[in-house]
Design a protein around this motif. Sequence first.
Motif, mmCIF file in Angstrom:
data_model
loop_
_atom_site.group_PDB
_atom_site.id
_atom_site.type_symbol
_atom_site.label_atom_id
_atom_site.label_comp_id
_atom_site.label_asym_id
_atom_site.label_seq_id
_atom_site.Cartn_x
_atom_site.Cartn_y
_atom_site.Cartn_z
ATOM 1 N N UNK A 136 -2.278 3.517 7.798
ATOM 2 C CA UNK A 136 -3.846 3.697 7.872
ATOM 3 C C UNK A 136 -4.643 2.491 8.490
ATOM 4 N N UNK A 137 -3.921 1.354 8.791
ATOM 5 C CA UNK A 137 -4.526 0.124 8.842
ATOM 6 C C UNK A 137 -5.531 0.134 10.363
ATOM 7 N N UNK A 138 -5.109 0.841 11.152
ATOM 8 C CA UNK A 138 -5.803 0.917 12.496
ATOM 9 C C UNK A 138 -6.300 2.242 12.965
ATOM 10 N N UNK A 139 -6.301 3.035 11.707
ATOM 11 C CA UNK A 139 -6.672 4.577 12.067
ATOM 12 C C UNK A 139 -8.164 4.643 11.662
ATOM 13 N N UNK A 140 -8.988 5.287 12.338
ATOM 14 C CA UNK A 140 -10.404 5.802 11.731
ATOM 15 C C UNK A 140 -10.269 6.841 10.932
ATOM 16 N N UNK A 184 -3.905 0.286 -8.576
ATOM 17 C CA UNK A 184 -2.653 -0.473 -8.381
ATOM 18 C C UNK A 184 -1.883 -0.215 -7.139
ATOM 19 N N UNK A 185 -2.353 0.631 -6.313
ATOM 20 C CA UNK A 185 -1.688 1.065 -5.066
ATOM 21 C C UNK A 185 -2.746 1.214 -3.794
ATOM 22 N N UNK A 186 -2.286 0.865 -2.741
ATOM 23 C CA UNK A 186 -2.972 0.905 -1.386
ATOM 24 C C UNK A 186 -3.492 2.456 -1.277
ATOM 25 N N UNK A 187 -4.538 2.463 -0.660
ATOM 26 C CA UNK A 187 -5.056 3.813 -0.344
ATOM 27 C C UNK A 187 -4.178 4.440 0.829
ATOM 28 N N UNK A 188 -3.798 5.667 0.740
ATOM 29 C CA UNK A 188 -2.938 6.461 1.612
ATOM 30 C C UNK A 188 -3.612 7.773 1.899
#
Length: 304
Positions: A136-140, A184-188
């Motif tokens: 998701x890092x580079x997604x809008x 505790x987890x990164x957003x997905x």
Amino acid sequence: MNNECSKFEQLVQKLDPGNKLIRTWELKGGISAQVTGLELLQSTGQIIKMIIRQHGDNDLKRNPNIAADEHKLLGILKSAGLPVPTPYYFESCGFFSKPCILIEFIEGKPEFTPSNLNDHILQIASNLAKIHRVDCANLSLSFLPKLENSYVEMLNKERVIKDEGLNLSLIRDVLKSFMPLSSMNKEVILHGDYWPGNILWKEDKLVSIIDWEDSGLGDPLADLANSQLEISFHYGMEAMNDFSNQYKSMMPEVNFTNLPFWQLFAALRLSSFPEWGLEKSKENIWRERHKSFVHQAITQIGKN
């Protein structure tokens, strides 16, 4: 050609003026959207099928942009290599009274009695992991809601509890005493309703994941817990445990500490099944599985 068919023909001609509508038919099974199949002759001479989805009033009230959002998300997921329908076109309100999306028709159907349950469960777990591994890092993705907010709203919403046999008051009390949950987890990306009815199969192969109107961003455990309970309903507790183990082995980066809390949220979300008109014998089986699911979650919380 009646007025409705004329609208469908105008819609497919937006894609290509040479498209000619051959027939339409209503697709059953969905309650959150009106789904219509379209068969058309392309200018190349090829005959293809498409689907038009018109979202229901409840979804539109919750999110007036739901059609545009689902169209956008399907494009992102398709580009990420996930088995989802190709989105062809989004129409706001030009031809119809409600927004709609035109998407790929995929030959397949939900499968509730698979010939090889172990492989079936493996494919379900593998594809949930694929969804959660989309970078998701580079997604809008700002158009997607934070799904945790809807769970908190559900928890705080006062409703008449008609069926205390499902321990709904206890579930609410336990969750409220531990809110807010620590992250505790990164957003997905979350499907939001990943269950056997939203998965299409052909010749024992998972070919498509459909109905993304409940999608959002959040902790992958929210999707996992919901799927666990659905799988226990439809395939049994042993299949649920197999699914859980498969997913965990594929997602070593996920912290599972808070899973029991998300399981209680899933139990609350899916607690209306006694109102679904199930056969009494099936309803009783689901009751036992729901209660067992809740008991295990609360027992695990007590150990932590």
